[in-house]
Design a protein around this motif. Sequence first.
Motif, PDB file in Angstrom:
ATOM      1  N   PRO A 144      -0.775   5.321   5.464  1.00  0.00           N
ATOM      2  CA  PRO A 144      -1.179   4.775   4.164  1.00  0.00           C
ATOM      3  C   PRO A 144      -2.019   5.792   3.396  1.00  0.00           C
ATOM      4  O   PRO A 144      -2.786   6.550   3.990  1.00  0.00           O
ATOM      5  CB  PRO A 144      -2.014   3.548   4.521  1.00  0.00           C
ATOM      6  N   ARG A 145      -1.846   5.797   2.094  1.00  0.00           N
ATOM      7  CA  ARG A 145      -2.627   6.695   1.257  1.00  0.00           C
ATOM      8  C   ARG A 145      -4.086   6.249   1.268  1.00  0.00           C
ATOM      9  O   ARG A 145      -4.394   5.075   1.315  1.00  0.00           O
ATOM     10  CB  ARG A 145      -2.091   6.666  -0.170  1.00  0.00           C
ATOM     11  N   LYS A 146      -5.013   7.201   1.242  1.00  0.00           N
ATOM     12  CA  LYS A 146      -6.438   6.877   1.220  1.00  0.00           C
ATOM     13  C   LYS A 146      -6.799   6.240  -0.115  1.00  0.00           C
ATOM     14  O   LYS A 146      -6.272   6.603  -1.162  1.00  0.00           O
ATOM     15  CB  LYS A 146      -7.277   8.140   1.416  1.00  0.00           C
ATOM     16  N   TYR A 147      -7.722   5.298  -0.063  1.00  0.00           N
ATOM     17  CA  TYR A 147      -8.143   4.596  -1.278  1.00  0.00           C
ATOM     18  C   TYR A 147      -8.632   5.589  -2.329  1.00  0.00           C
ATOM     19  O   TYR A 147      -8.324   5.457  -3.505  1.00  0.00           O
ATOM     20  CB  TYR A 147      -9.248   3.591  -0.941  1.00  0.00           C
ATOM     21  N   SER A 148      -9.356   6.605  -1.915  1.00  0.00           N
ATOM     22  CA  SER A 148      -9.908   7.580  -2.863  1.00  0.00           C
ATOM     23  C   SER A 148      -8.819   8.397  -3.554  1.00  0.00           C
ATOM     24  O   SER A 148      -9.066   8.991  -4.600  1.00  0.00           O
ATOM     25  CB  SER A 148     -10.885   8.517  -2.150  1.00  0.00           C
ATOM     26  N   TRP A 185       0.832  -1.199   0.000  1.00  0.00           N
ATOM     27  CA  TRP A 185       0.000   0.000   0.000  1.00  0.00           C
ATOM     28  C   TRP A 185       0.868   1.251   0.000  1.00  0.00           C
ATOM     29  O   TRP A 185       1.771   1.387   0.824  1.00  0.00           O
ATOM     30  CB  TRP A 185      -0.907  -0.011   1.225  1.00  0.00           C
ATOM     31  N   PRO A 186       0.636   2.169  -0.953  1.00  0.00           N
ATOM     32  CA  PRO A 186       1.437   3.395  -0.998  1.00  0.00           C
ATOM     33  C   PRO A 186       1.213   4.249   0.255  1.00  0.00           C
ATOM     34  O   PRO A 186       0.139   4.228   0.848  1.00  0.00           O
ATOM     35  CB  PRO A 186       0.920   4.126  -2.242  1.00  0.00           C
ATOM     36  N   THR A 187       2.251   4.967   0.653  1.00  0.00           N
ATOM     37  CA  THR A 187       2.151   5.825   1.836  1.00  0.00           C
ATOM     38  C   THR A 187       2.317   7.282   1.435  1.00  0.00           C
ATOM     39  O   THR A 187       2.811   7.600   0.350  1.00  0.00           O
ATOM     40  CB  THR A 187       3.221   5.467   2.882  1.00  0.00           C
ATOM     41  N   VAL A 188       1.895   8.143   2.318  1.00  0.00           N
ATOM     42  CA  VAL A 188       2.033   9.580   2.121  1.00  0.00           C
ATOM     43  C   VAL A 188       2.460  10.190   3.450  1.00  0.00           C
ATOM     44  O   VAL A 188       2.090   9.698   4.512  1.00  0.00           O
ATOM     45  CB  VAL A 188       0.701  10.206   1.602  1.00  0.00           C
TER      46      VAL A 188
END
Length: 83
Positions: free
Chosen positions: A67-71, A56-59
């Motif tokens: 983790p980056r939000k799915y949206s 899962w990509p992070t920010v």
Amino acid sequence: MTTLADKAILLGADNRPPTLEKDMYGSWKSRMELYMMNRQHGRMILESVENGPLIWPTVEENGVTRPRKYSKLTLADAIQADL
């Protein structure tokens, strides 16, 4: 000898994946790869099987990594997350 399952796969039946038989791993593996490739987003499915699940990509915001939000995922990342 061609079995009923082999005929179903050759004819394009895609309602279920091929069954694993104890002594037929090599042919089953090949049929599973073909089955996955013939599904929608097949290349991504096969890559997930070979390389493991999507990391899962992070920010980073305000010094906190989450983790980056799915949206907010790119279209390709969202599709892979769904698979």
